[in-house]
Design a protein around this motif. Sequence first.
Motif, PDB file in Angstrom:
ATOM      1  N   MET A 104       0.826  -1.208   0.000  1.00  0.00           N
ATOM      2  CA  MET A 104       0.000   0.000   0.000  1.00  0.00           C
ATOM      3  C   MET A 104       0.862   1.260   0.000  1.00  0.00           C
ATOM      4  O   MET A 104       0.589   2.225  -0.734  1.00  0.00           O
ATOM      5  CB  MET A 104      -0.927  -0.006   1.210  1.00  0.00           C
ATOM      6  N   GLU A 108       1.053   4.019  -3.228  1.00  0.00           N
ATOM      7  CA  GLU A 108       0.745   5.434  -3.029  1.00  0.00           C
ATOM      8  C   GLU A 108       1.916   6.309  -3.486  1.00  0.00           C
ATOM      9  O   GLU A 108       1.717   7.363  -4.113  1.00  0.00           O
ATOM     10  CB  GLU A 108       0.430   5.702  -1.557  1.00  0.00           C
ATOM     11  N   GLU A 117      -3.836   8.931 -11.176  1.00  0.00           N
ATOM     12  CA  GLU A 117      -4.782   8.423 -10.185  1.00  0.00           C
ATOM     13  C   GLU A 117      -4.873   6.904 -10.203  1.00  0.00           C
ATOM     14  O   GLU A 117      -5.502   6.314  -9.316  1.00  0.00           O
ATOM     15  CB  GLU A 117      -6.171   9.027 -10.436  1.00  0.00           C
ATOM     16  N   TYR A 118      -4.286   6.286 -11.200  1.00  0.00           N
ATOM     17  CA  TYR A 118      -4.388   4.821 -11.287  1.00  0.00           C
ATOM     18  C   TYR A 118      -3.173   4.238 -11.991  1.00  0.00           C
ATOM     19  O   TYR A 118      -2.492   4.905 -12.770  1.00  0.00           O
ATOM     20  CB  TYR A 118      -5.657   4.409 -12.044  1.00  0.00           C
ATOM     21  N   ASP A 142      -7.736  -5.773  -3.079  1.00  0.00           N
ATOM     22  CA  ASP A 142      -8.226  -4.520  -2.500  1.00  0.00           C
ATOM     23  C   ASP A 142      -7.805  -3.322  -3.346  1.00  0.00           C
ATOM     24  O   ASP A 142      -8.585  -2.367  -3.520  1.00  0.00           O
ATOM     25  CB  ASP A 142      -7.710  -4.364  -1.072  1.00  0.00           C
ATOM     26  N   LEU A 143      -6.598  -3.355  -3.893  1.00  0.00           N
ATOM     27  CA  LEU A 143      -6.141  -2.270  -4.750  1.00  0.00           C
ATOM     28  C   LEU A 143      -6.962  -2.200  -6.035  1.00  0.00           C
ATOM     29  O   LEU A 143      -7.310  -1.120  -6.506  1.00  0.00           O
ATOM     30  CB  LEU A 143      -4.659  -2.453  -5.084  1.00  0.00           C
ATOM     31  N   SER A 145     -10.056  -3.339  -6.393  1.00  0.00           N
ATOM     32  CA  SER A 145     -11.413  -2.926  -6.017  1.00  0.00           C
ATOM     33  C   SER A 145     -11.495  -1.417  -5.772  1.00  0.00           C
ATOM     34  O   SER A 145     -12.529  -0.799  -6.028  1.00  0.00           O
ATOM     35  CB  SER A 145     -11.861  -3.675  -4.758  1.00  0.00           C
ATOM     36  N   SER A 146     -10.407  -0.840  -5.298  1.00  0.00           N
ATOM     37  CA  SER A 146     -10.387   0.597  -5.011  1.00  0.00           C
ATOM     38  C   SER A 146     -10.249   1.436  -6.268  1.00  0.00           C
ATOM     39  O   SER A 146     -10.465   2.662  -6.223  1.00  0.00           O
ATOM     40  CB  SER A 146      -9.230   0.918  -4.060  1.00  0.00           C
ATOM     41  N   GLY A 147      -9.845   0.814  -7.385  1.00  0.00           N
ATOM     42  CA  GLY A 147      -9.644   1.548  -8.626  1.00  0.00           C
ATOM     43  C   GLY A 147      -8.252   2.115  -8.793  1.00  0.00           C
ATOM     44  O   GLY A 147      -7.942   2.727  -9.821  1.00  0.00           O
ATOM     45  N   LYS A 148      -7.383   1.918  -7.802  1.00  0.00           N
ATOM     46  CA  LYS A 148      -6.016   2.427  -7.912  1.00  0.00           C
ATOM     47  C   LYS A 148      -5.154   1.569  -8.834  1.00  0.00           C
ATOM     48  O   LYS A 148      -4.145   2.042  -9.360  1.00  0.00           O
ATOM     49  CB  LYS A 148      -5.376   2.512  -6.527  1.00  0.00           C
TER      50      LYS A 148
END
Length: 345
Positions: A104, A108, A117-118, A142-143, A145-148
């Motif tokens: 994570m 970032e 943004e992605y 999770d990444l 699913s978050s759209g990142k």
Amino acid sequence: MMKYKLFGKSGLRVSEICLGTMTFGQEWGTGADKEESKKMFDSYANQGGNFIDTANRYTEGTSEKYIGEFIAYDRDRFVVATKYTLYDRRDDINASGNHRKNMMRSVESSLKRLNTEYIDLLWVHMWDETTPVEEVMKGLEDLVSSGKVHYIGISDTPAWVVSKANTLAELRGWSAFVGLQIEYSLIQRTAERELIPMAHHFGMTITPWSPLGAGMLTGKYNDSIPSSGVRLTEKSLKINERNRAIAKEVSAVAQELGVSPAQVALNWLRQQHSQVIPIIGGRKASQIEDCLGCLNFTIPQEQMKRLTEISAIELGFPHDFLNLPTVRVNVFGDNEEKLIYHRNT
């Protein structure tokens, strides 16, 4: 000139050659400055290339920063792939590895350097042999699913780990790895033992790094060896009699076809399977332009056979054993004929 392919079992469209950017930046002492990096990027993009490969670790983050600037005029046009695993903070014990905290944090940081943004494709850079597969796959899910992150791939990892990860993802309904990044070239074919068959089984795209064998297959080391006292590097370690013989055959084929040795080496890879997309790189634009010349021709079958034979490796157990010829043997016992298949060793 450029054609496009679906990336693994996804609908993502990427160019048939990927631009590697490990040399974008001079922090490691061997790369290109910003001006030359932009020329390399433009040479690739102007021929229709849209698939860019970088990593959080490359040139201490400069590679990602340059790419972020270069693609800003049309971010959505490009498929940007970056990686996490390797450290980018030497004094932080958790700033490396495959675990969730580093994943994570690293993503970032990459998003900031890329000014986006992605991330289109996030690679696990290499397996750390400590983080559970479940932790990695849940974090990556999770990444996504978050759209990142849009898609995930994995690099430099044993085949059994990738198989376990994708099987787990299928079971849980999570995102699976759609790409495999490995060292693969005419002088490094050991991936054919386990990794490449595994990738084909899961429908993964293969993106070979060092497709020119650290420059060995360009022919520039055919008749020279490093001088004594020179620090051993990836290049000098690859300069041996076997690899030199392969490189000379590549040069011979190139002369017959009227192309460059680099183009021959790249097309041998591309003609192995439709889902092989080599990663090209360089320190100047002319090298990128030369590599892209591989799109203009196909190596004939006769020359492909010569290259494949001179670079052949032993697959080892169990592949060699399973490929042994079989003979049918009749066995009589208890007045009943039984049929078995016996390995003719």
